[in-house]
Design a protein around this motif. Sequence first.
Motif, PDB file in Angstrom:
ATOM      1  N   ALA A 329       0.820  -1.212   0.000  1.00  0.00           N
ATOM      2  CA  ALA A 329       0.000   0.000   0.000  1.00  0.00           C
ATOM      3  C   ALA A 329       0.856   1.266   0.000  1.00  0.00           C
ATOM      4  CB  ALA A 329      -0.927   0.002   1.211  1.00  0.00           C
ATOM      5  N   GLY A 330       2.164   1.089   0.182  1.00  0.00           N
ATOM      6  CA  GLY A 330       3.118   2.186   0.019  1.00  0.00           C
ATOM      7  C   GLY A 330       2.897   3.370   0.932  1.00  0.00           C
ATOM      8  N   GLU A 331       2.915   4.548   0.342  1.00  0.00           N
ATOM      9  CA  GLU A 331       2.882   5.786   1.114  1.00  0.00           C
ATOM     10  C   GLU A 331       1.584   5.965   1.907  1.00  0.00           C
ATOM     11  OE1 GLU A 331       5.199   8.026   1.778  1.00  0.00           O
ATOM     12  OE2 GLU A 331       6.621   6.755   0.703  1.00  0.00           O
ATOM     13  N   HIS A 332       0.512   5.336   1.490  1.00  0.00           N
ATOM     14  CA  HIS A 332      -0.741   5.453   2.242  1.00  0.00           C
ATOM     15  C   HIS A 332      -0.587   4.828   3.635  1.00  0.00           C
ATOM     16  CE1 HIS A 332      -2.882   6.924  -1.266  1.00  0.00           C
ATOM     17  NE2 HIS A 332      -2.293   5.976  -1.969  1.00  0.00           N
ATOM     18  N   LEU A 333       0.133   3.720   3.722  1.00  0.00           N
ATOM     19  CA  LEU A 333       0.399   3.103   5.013  1.00  0.00           C
ATOM     20  C   LEU A 333       1.498   3.863   5.758  1.00  0.00           C
ATOM     21  CD1 LEU A 333      -0.227   0.658   6.887  1.00  0.00           C
ATOM     22  CD2 LEU A 333       1.654  -0.538   5.747  1.00  0.00           C
ATOM     23  N   LEU A 334       2.571   4.201   5.055  1.00  0.00           N
ATOM     24  CA  LEU A 334       3.692   4.894   5.685  1.00  0.00           C
ATOM     25  C   LEU A 334       3.273   6.235   6.279  1.00  0.00           C
ATOM     26  CD1 LEU A 334       6.720   4.294   3.276  1.00  0.00           C
ATOM     27  CD2 LEU A 334       6.123   3.065   5.361  1.00  0.00           C
ATOM     28  N   ALA A 335       2.392   6.951   5.575  1.00  0.00           N
ATOM     29  CA  ALA A 335       1.977   8.276   6.058  1.00  0.00           C
ATOM     30  C   ALA A 335       1.318   8.176   7.426  1.00  0.00           C
ATOM     31  CB  ALA A 335       1.021   8.918   5.057  1.00  0.00           C
ATOM     32  N   GLY A 336       0.462   7.158   7.615  1.00  0.00           N
ATOM     33  CA  GLY A 336      -0.189   6.973   8.904  1.00  0.00           C
ATOM     34  C   GLY A 336       0.806   6.602   9.997  1.00  0.00           C
ATOM     35  N   ILE A 337       1.758   5.725   9.654  1.00  0.00           N
ATOM     36  CA  ILE A 337       2.774   5.321  10.635  1.00  0.00           C
ATOM     37  C   ILE A 337       3.613   6.528  11.054  1.00  0.00           C
ATOM     38  CG2 ILE A 337       4.849   3.933  10.978  1.00  0.00           C
ATOM     39  CD1 ILE A 337       3.603   1.831   9.094  1.00  0.00           C
ATOM     40  N   ARG A 338       4.080   7.279  10.068  1.00  0.00           N
ATOM     41  CA  ARG A 338       4.916   8.446  10.372  1.00  0.00           C
ATOM     42  C   ARG A 338       4.156   9.464  11.225  1.00  0.00           C
ATOM     43  NH1 ARG A 338       6.730   8.539   4.151  1.00  0.00           N
ATOM     44  NH2 ARG A 338       8.655   7.300   4.287  1.00  0.00           N
ATOM     45  N   GLU A 339       2.882   9.644  10.912  1.00  0.00           N
ATOM     46  CA  GLU A 339       2.071  10.611  11.655  1.00  0.00           C
ATOM     47  C   GLU A 339       2.099  10.314  13.151  1.00  0.00           C
ATOM     48  OE1 GLU A 339      -2.672  11.709  12.005  1.00  0.00           O
ATOM     49  OE2 GLU A 339      -1.884  11.041  10.070  1.00  0.00           O
ATOM     50  N   SER A 340       1.880   9.054  13.512  1.00  0.00           N
ATOM     51  CA  SER A 340       1.859   8.682  14.926  1.00  0.00           C
ATOM     52  C   SER A 340       3.252   8.681  15.537  1.00  0.00           C
ATOM     53  CB  SER A 340       1.226   7.295  15.100  1.00  0.00           C
ATOM     54  OG  SER A 340      -0.141   7.316  14.798  1.00  0.00           O
ATOM     55  N   VAL A 341       4.212   8.157  14.799  1.00  0.00           N
ATOM     56  CA  VAL A 341       5.570   8.049  15.348  1.00  0.00           C
ATOM     57  C   VAL A 341       6.156   9.418  15.643  1.00  0.00           C
ATOM     58  CG1 VAL A 341       7.951   7.356  14.842  1.00  0.00           C
ATOM     59  CG2 VAL A 341       6.058   5.805  14.316  1.00  0.00           C
ATOM     60  N   TYR A 342       6.051  10.344  14.684  1.00  0.00           N
ATOM     61  CA  TYR A 342       6.647  11.657  14.890  1.00  0.00           C
ATOM     62  C   TYR A 342       5.888  12.465  15.946  1.00  0.00           C
ATOM     63  CZ  TYR A 342       9.553  10.661  10.857  1.00  0.00           C
ATOM     64  OH  TYR A 342      10.466  10.092   9.997  1.00  0.00           O
ATOM     65  N   GLN A 343       4.618  12.137  16.141  1.00  0.00           N
ATOM     66  CA  GLN A 343       3.832  12.837  17.151  1.00  0.00           C
ATOM     67  C   GLN A 343       4.131  12.327  18.560  1.00  0.00           C
ATOM     68  OE1 GLN A 343      -0.462  12.049  17.199  1.00  0.00           O
ATOM     69  NE2 GLN A 343      -0.823  14.221  17.520  1.00  0.00           N
ATOM     70  N   ARG A 344       4.378  11.017  18.698  1.00  0.00           N
ATOM     71  CA  ARG A 344       4.426  10.410  20.026  1.00  0.00           C
ATOM     72  C   ARG A 344       5.823   9.978  20.469  1.00  0.00           C
ATOM     73  NH1 ARG A 344      -0.350   9.372  22.135  1.00  0.00           N
ATOM     74  NH2 ARG A 344       0.549   7.803  23.539  1.00  0.00           N
ATOM     75  N   SER A 345       6.820  10.004  19.582  1.00  0.00           N
ATOM     76  CA  SER A 345       8.170   9.625  19.986  1.00  0.00           C
ATOM     77  C   SER A 345       8.973  10.857  20.384  1.00  0.00           C
ATOM     78  CB  SER A 345       8.891   8.901  18.831  1.00  0.00           C
ATOM     79  OG  SER A 345       8.261   7.688  18.526  1.00  0.00           O
ATOM     80  N   LEU A 346      10.037  10.608  21.123  1.00  0.00           N
ATOM     81  CA  LEU A 346      10.906  11.703  21.543  1.00  0.00           C
ATOM     82  C   LEU A 346      11.602  12.329  20.335  1.00  0.00           C
ATOM     83  CD1 LEU A 346      12.555   9.982  24.647  1.00  0.00           C
ATOM     84  CD2 LEU A 346      10.800  11.770  24.665  1.00  0.00           C
ATOM     85  N   PRO A 347      11.740  13.653  20.308  1.00  0.00           N
ATOM     86  CA  PRO A 347      12.372  14.316  19.162  1.00  0.00           C
ATOM     87  C   PRO A 347      13.772  13.787  18.857  1.00  0.00           C
ATOM     88  CG  PRO A 347      11.267  15.930  20.535  1.00  0.00           C
ATOM     89  CD  PRO A 347      11.210  14.629  21.283  1.00  0.00           C
ATOM     90  N   LEU A 348      14.567  13.509  19.894  1.00  0.00           N
ATOM     91  CA  LEU A 348      15.915  13.011  19.657  1.00  0.00           C
ATOM     92  C   LEU A 348      15.888  11.644  18.972  1.00  0.00           C
ATOM     93  CD1 LEU A 348      18.930  13.488  20.013  1.00  0.00           C
ATOM     94  CD2 LEU A 348      18.781  12.388  22.269  1.00  0.00           C
ATOM     95  N   ALA A 349      14.888  10.816  19.318  1.00  0.00           N
ATOM     96  CA  ALA A 349      14.783   9.475  18.727  1.00  0.00           C
ATOM     97  C   ALA A 349      14.369   9.524  17.268  1.00  0.00           C
ATOM     98  CB  ALA A 349      13.795   8.625  19.520  1.00  0.00           C
TER      99      ALA A 349
END
Length: 402
Positions: A329-349
């Motif tokens: 599904a490519g970028e449609h799946l990746l976009a959702g993953i990135r959205e949550s990861v960048y929102q909820r992970s530490l900036p340094l990580a």
Amino acid sequence: MCLTPPVRTGELFELLRDGRPWTRAQLADATGLARSTVTTRIDTLMRLGLVAPYGGARSTGGRPPTLFALNPGAKLVVGVDIGATHARAALTDLDGKILGETDAQIEVAAGPEQVLGWVVETVRDLVSASGRQLADLAAIGIGLPGPVEHSTGRPINPPIMPGWDRYDVPGHLRQFYPVPVLVDNDVNIMALGERRAYLRDVDDLVLIKVATGIGAGIVSGGILQRGARGTAGDLGHVRVRRADDVLCRCGNTGCLEAVAAGPALAAAVREQGEDATTGGDVVDLVRAGSLVAMAVVRQAGRDIGEVVATMTNLVNPSVVVIGGQLAGAGEHLLAGIRESVYQRSLPLATEHLRIVTSRAGGEAAVLGASALAIEHVLSPDVVEAACEALAAADAAAEAAPA
């Protein structure tokens, strides 16, 4: 790199494994061994076939120094990827170069006797087609679609593998091929394959397989992390907020797999009027431009990302690779993953974190199975044992009456 003497032959060989050529003088400097000792140990490795002269080196005066490097053609290994409804096998050299490959549609539910019977025949056919001898086979690596006790190679309560529980997979194959048989679960194998093929310079990565189930292979510090009993990376049964009331096939509620794996996505798409039976159907709909399928996949990405964000904080990988059927599904799946990861992970990580789809694709597992076998064959202890066996054979030959 500087090692502290005494350095065993197997440890000296570690310097030569990446294929980069070395002179005797460079090896002596790196290990602290005397040149004469390095020469003796190189001669032993050459007799085993593991090391060979490599081209020529520029002289600084006098006779040009000889270069030595790993001889990838010394031995063969076979990597086998056994999936729910397919099997693939590849014959490779000691650098993972594929020399022959084949696949078949075979149900893992048919049981170990039938599936491993295919493996036995396929190994023989691949070696024969290569023009080499079975004596050149050094090891077999296998990936299975279920939990594996790595120390024994036995599947443990695999949910989609009836008849396989605690089956002695290595023992079965060693009846036909007296070589080491290394077995691991499919997602660990995929992580090894992706790293060997495309990410050799990455020591910290996570590969997440999103298909009928969801799991992760974790490489930290360059070493595959299996955990105490081999269950590390079982992301599919981590609880996510949106799934609180959703029953999972494991018997619990709230599991990531229950809302983000292939069957759950197909059900969500059907509820909105689209025709989908499998995760593959959902991917096809996404590629065909279905707005319903795109939205469902994007939400699945957010759910997966919620769990990946926690893993990112705990493990701190530099690359997260998304593989498996739903990666299509490519970028449609990746976009959702990135959205949550960048929102909820530490900036340094996340500052230098890459989240990408698998480049190895369907080859990842079979390449990883090969890598598992190669790592065993070229490990310092195994090489040292081969050197000791050669020395013992020499001593016995000298002691034998003329």
